[in-house]
Design a protein around this motif. Structure first.
Motif, PDB file in Angstrom:
ATOM      1  N   ILE A 383      -9.735  44.893 127.208  1.00  0.00           N
ATOM      2  CA  ILE A 383      -9.984  43.787 128.140  1.00  0.00           C
ATOM      3  C   ILE A 383     -10.516  42.552 127.431  1.00  0.00           C
ATOM      4  N   THR A 384     -11.527  42.731 126.604  1.00  0.00           N
ATOM      5  CA  THR A 384     -12.178  41.559 126.003  1.00  0.00           C
ATOM      6  C   THR A 384     -11.582  41.170 124.651  1.00  0.00           C
ATOM      7  N   HIS A 385     -10.804  42.053 124.052  1.00  0.00           N
ATOM      8  CA  HIS A 385     -10.246  41.852 122.702  1.00  0.00           C
ATOM      9  C   HIS A 385     -11.332  41.730 121.642  1.00  0.00           C
ATOM     10  N   LYS A 434      -3.494  17.109 129.879  1.00  0.00           N
ATOM     11  CA  LYS A 434      -3.503  16.229 131.067  1.00  0.00           C
ATOM     12  C   LYS A 434      -4.275  16.858 132.222  1.00  0.00           C
ATOM     13  N   CYS A 435      -3.960  18.132 132.509  1.00  0.00           N
ATOM     14  CA  CYS A 435      -4.653  18.773 133.629  1.00  0.00           C
ATOM     15  C   CYS A 435      -5.812  19.667 133.184  1.00  0.00           C
ATOM     16  N   GLY A 436      -5.977  19.839 131.856  1.00  0.00           N
ATOM     17  CA  GLY A 436      -7.121  20.610 131.345  1.00  0.00           C
ATOM     18  C   GLY A 436      -7.070  22.083 131.675  1.00  0.00           C
ATOM     19  N   SER A 437      -5.852  22.627 131.776  1.00  0.00           N
ATOM     20  CA  SER A 437      -5.753  24.041 132.147  1.00  0.00           C
ATOM     21  C   SER A 437      -5.251  24.874 130.971  1.00  0.00           C
ATOM     22  N   ILE A 438      -5.755  26.097 130.858  1.00  0.00           N
ATOM     23  CA  ILE A 438      -5.207  26.988 129.832  1.00  0.00           C
ATOM     24  C   ILE A 438      -4.328  28.066 130.455  1.00  0.00           C
ATOM     25  N   LEU A 477     -13.016  34.037 127.016  1.00  0.00           N
ATOM     26  CA  LEU A 477     -12.994  32.794 127.801  1.00  0.00           C
ATOM     27  C   LEU A 477     -11.711  32.741 128.621  1.00  0.00           C
ATOM     28  N   GLN A 478     -10.607  33.092 127.985  1.00  0.00           N
ATOM     29  CA  GLN A 478      -9.337  33.110 128.713  1.00  0.00           C
ATOM     30  C   GLN A 478      -9.388  34.147 129.832  1.00  0.00           C
ATOM     31  N   TYR A 479     -10.035  35.265 129.520  1.00  0.00           N
ATOM     32  CA  TYR A 479     -10.169  36.325 130.512  1.00  0.00           C
ATOM     33  C   TYR A 479     -10.997  35.842 131.700  1.00  0.00           C
TER      34      TYR A 479
END
Ligand SMILES: [Zn+2]
Length: 496
Positions: A383-385, A434-438, A477-479
């Motif tokens: 899960i966390t890598h 532009k939208c600040g999304s990952i 963070l992505q998680y």
């Protein structure tokens, strides 16, 4: 009711009870400590704790036992200095230590902070040598994954059709020969899968070489075939750097170096110590009992005596150090137990007189071989890598918040990033500036003029591939962002 301890305290018509002995209030373990009345009381308590962790003589019937793990010392001695309780409980039948020549000296830097130097030659002669008896039960019913007794197992122990390279390893019943050495991944026993007619092997898993000590066939006597065996391994454990020892005064020590005998300091008589004990272990701990034991042990060895170290036998009028000091003088030694020592490195006489004598040392069952942990790269959490924890799984050692604070305080930011990011869960992700999304960027495919597939990243919300950048972030963070998205919370990153 009035209780007295000794007969001379009896007050006629008042005293109703008398203690059997002055030591009656002590436990079995506490009564083994020599001269505990000279020690600071916490040291006696530590000593009792450590007495439970010794690698002594746990049993004389190991041959007939199948304990999961049993530690024992193979070169024990009877202590030269002991209490009456030691004999009363017949501890000589279960000895746990050796009489070591201990020099109280700060020699090199290898004996700082509870570390102690052990004479390598002593170790090679068997000083504190120990073994582990470990038993593994192999149950073919379990191997076959069966739960109920009624099912046919379909596996039998046998050495039929074994690989010729293993032919020396098994008896006709597929079980190993007693005394055979096994290393990692060596087959321990062989069995046949009757349904597939295949020969299979049970392998030895530990990286530590062992010897087959015993093989026991388990069963109720009615089974036609052997289906359950207990194999006991004998594992040698000579003292190595990192192993733990203690004396009977709560003074523990880790072996920091197996010093070559020729470089150890030696006395005028040519005595070379087994152990170098750092003198800084005395002032704060105040284990005077150990000092008395040193004197008593030394005089006992010289006069061929075993000294009684039962508490409350010495008094202000009959001083212990004087008693043993005079005995030492009687055999030509210094009254205070000190001697001139010579450097083993250059042969020069050491300026200070060194306190040297015999102290009973005990091996404790905490060994580096069971504890060390190393990892370069290895398994990670699904899960966390992040690296997993645990010695068995080749995991990492937690670099927690206190460790983080320490690196921050030192200003070692690159090391901090190395530990917490590069060597942890560093991930490359695509982000839309532009939208600040990952989580909005996705891999899109298009066909170019020559009908070849071209892959490129584009933003789902902005519908444009122009603002996509690659950034390195911790995987957690992505998680987190994904988890928050699942509950309708948007996370937006900004460049500033
Ligand atoms: Zn976007």
């Amino acid at each position: 009711m009035d209780i007295c301890v000794s007969g001379n305290e009896i007050i006629p018509n008042i005293t109703t009870h008398q203690e059997l002995k002055e030591t009656s209030f002590l436990s079995v373990l506490a009564r083994q400590i020599p001269y505990p009345d000279f020690n600071q009381s916490p040291r006696n308590m530590y000593s009792c704790q450590m007495a439970k962790q010794t690698m002594g003589t746990a049993s004389h019937t190991l041959r007939y036992r199948s304990d999961n793990k049993m530690y024992s010392i193979i070169t024990p001695q009877s202590p030269l200095v002991r209490t009456t309780a030691y004999d009363h409980y017949q501890f000589d039948k279960y000895p746990l230590g050796t009489n070591a020549v201990v020099a109280v000296i700060s020699y090199t830097g290898y004996d700082m902070e509870d570390a102690m130097i052990i004479n390598k030659a002593s170790m090679e002669r068997g000083f504190q040598a120990g073994v582990i008896h470990k038993t593994e039960v192999i149950d073919l019913r379990e191997v076959a994954g069966l739960r109920t007794n009624s099912q046919e197992v379909g596996l039998i122990f046998s050495s039929k059709d074994i690989d010729p390279k293993y032919s020396e390893m098994f008896d006709a019943d597929g079980l190993p020969f007693i005394g055979r050495k096994v290393c990692q991944d060596d087959p321990v026993c062989s069995y046949i899968d009757l349904t597939k007619n295949e020969t299979k092997y049970h392998k030895y898993k530990s990286s530590e070489p062992a010897f087959i000590y015993d093989v026991k066939v388990l069963g109720n006597g009615t089974d036609k075939e052997i289906q359950r065996v207990a194999i006991t391994y004998l594992i040698r454990r000579d003292p190595i750097i990192g192993d733990k020892f203690a004396n009977r005064h709560g003074q523990k020590g880790i072996c920091s170096f197996l010093w070559p005998q020729e470089n150890m300091p030696f006395t005028e008589n040519g005595i070379i110590p087994d152990i170098l004990f750092n003198p800084h272990g005395f002032p704060s701990r105040m284990t005077i009992g150990q000092m008395i034991e040193t004197l008593a042990g030394k005089s006992g060895a010289m006069h061929g005596l075993v000294h009684d170290s039962t508490p409350f036998t010495f008094s202000e009028d009959n001083v212990a150090s004087d008693y043993y000091g005079k005995l030492l003088e009687g055999c030509g030694f210094n009254y205070y137990g000190t001697e001139r020592l010579y450097s083993g490195v250059d042969g020069r006489r050491l300026e200070a007189k060194i306190f040297i004598g015999i102290v009973y040392y005990i091996r404790l069952r905490h060994m580096v071989g069971d504890k060390y942990q190393v990892r370069s790269t290895g398994p990670i959490d699904q899960i966390t890598h992040q690296p997993v924890k645990g010695r068995k799984r080749a995991g990492g050692i937690r670099f927690g918040e206190m460790e983080r604070d320490s690196l921050l305080a030192h200003g070692t930011t690159f090391l901090l990033q190395d530990r917490l990011f590069n060597n942890s869960d560093k991930t490359l992700v695509h982000m839309c500036k532009k939208c600040g999304s990952i989580i909005s960027p996705y891999l899109s495919k298009l066909k170019d003029n020559s009908e070849n597939q071209v892959e490129f990243w584009t933003c789902k919300t902005c519908d444009s591939p122009e603002n996509i950048v690659k950034v390195a972030i911790p995987f957690v963070l992505q998680y987190l962002v994904s988890e928050l998205a699942s509950v309708n919370i948007k996370v937006k990153f900004s460049a500033s």
